[in-house]
Design an enzyme around this catalytic site. Structure first.
Site: not given
Length: 332
Positions: A145, A188
């Protein structure tokens, strides 16, 4: 009138950007290219607009007889859970996607790219300015990534140098909010979904690693202004995020405070998990005067938690997943 292509438009961030794009008065055509690897059809199910067309294809192999005035390249998983599972596919999405989509850009068109704060690696400087070259591991478990984002930046800036390509490159910092996948894997959404289901919130390590949590509405406002709305000469890279740095443990504790009965469970640290992440927004303040990430993490998490609570209550993820699976099966 403008024709726009957005890759990864069925994803979390892409779907919010589509909502903004469709408000444009100069829009003639909006084509979404998404292979539904991490995107969900449910993220754009609310849209009924004849200007929108969906092409279920890989960004790196998309073919079109049309040429586009603007291309926004978002096609890539952003969660370590997903890109570490399929590194070659991640690299193809970023670099191969950019190389291919450049072939369908009109001469003089604009190419916008969502890069990442991961290009800074595990930073030795905080906050991180755009001039910081990073502390990165090009052979580590996150490199598919990190390095494919860095390489795509290099591709675009070199094309700008040799052919004056009009580009806009942003580096995004830890965006969260509604329309994130339930199985996304980032902090989150993970904490919220765990609290609402099992009640056990998993924190890797001691939780002292810090991040700058940007609520999606604020981040998309910055992208809208930088990519097309404001008359801007700067081409990037540009940090876009919230410069309020909060520890992972504090986020987990706050989520638990909103869901009675939930508790934190510590697990071993993740490999090469960056110790800190915070954008230097000096340049963003100059390029986008008046813009800032206004939503504090408490308000943003409350909004996100209520959205996830509704999704879990009605089982909305199940039809999304079935639709995605059906499309994938039809393509085999």
């Amino acid at each position: 009138m403008r024709s726009v292509l957005i890759s990864g438009g069925c994803g979390f961030l892409g779907s919010h950007l589509i909502d903004r794009l469709l408000l444009r008065t100069d829009l003639e055509r909006l084509v979404v290219v998404d292979n539904l690897w991490t995107g969900l059809l449910g993220n754009i199910a609310h849209i009924d607009d004849p200007l929108l067309g969906l092409e279920i294809q890989d960004a790196e192999s998309f073919v079109s007889r049309h040429r586009f005035d603007e291309i926004i390249h978002l096609a890539s998983p952003a969660s370590p859970v997903w890109y570490m599972r399929e590194p070659a596919r991640t690299i193809r999405a970023n670099i191969g996607g950019a190389l291919n989509l450049l072939t369908v850009l009109k001469p003089g068109g604009r190419f916008c790219f969502a890069s990442t704060s991961e290009v800074y690696g595990d930073p030795l400087v905080s906050p991180q300015p755009e001039s910081y070259r990073g502390s990165v591991d090009c052979t580590g478990p996150r490199s598919s990534y990190d390095e494919s984002k860095r390489c795509t930046e290099a591709l675009l800036f070199e094309q700008q140098r040799v052919s004056n390509l009009d580009i806009r490159v942003v580096r995004l910092f830890n965006t969260y909010g509604p329309r994130t996948r339930i199985d996304d894997g980032r902090a989150v959404s993970n904490f919220i979904c765990q609290a609402l289901t099992t009640g056990i919130v998993t924190v890797h390590g001691n939780g002292s690693q810090s991040r700058s949590w940007g609520y999606v509405d604020d981040i998309v406002e910055g992208l809208e202004r930088f990519f097309w709305r404001d008359p801007i000469d700067h081409r990037g890279p540009l940090n876009v995020g919230n410069n309020c740095e909060i520890s992972v443990l504090e986020i987990a504790e706050f989520v638990c405070s909103l869901v009675p009965g939930s508790r934190i469970e510590h697990h071993p640290p993740l490999p090469q998990d960056p110790t800190n992440r915070c954008p230097d927004l000096t340049l963003a303040t100059r390029v986008l005067p008046g813009w800032e990430a206004k939503t504090g993490y408490r308000d943003g998490i409350r909004l996100t938690l209520e959205w996830f609570r509704e999704q879990i209550a009605v089982g909305a993820s199940a039809p999304q997943e079935r639709a995605t699976a059906a499309v994938a099966e039809a393509r085999r």
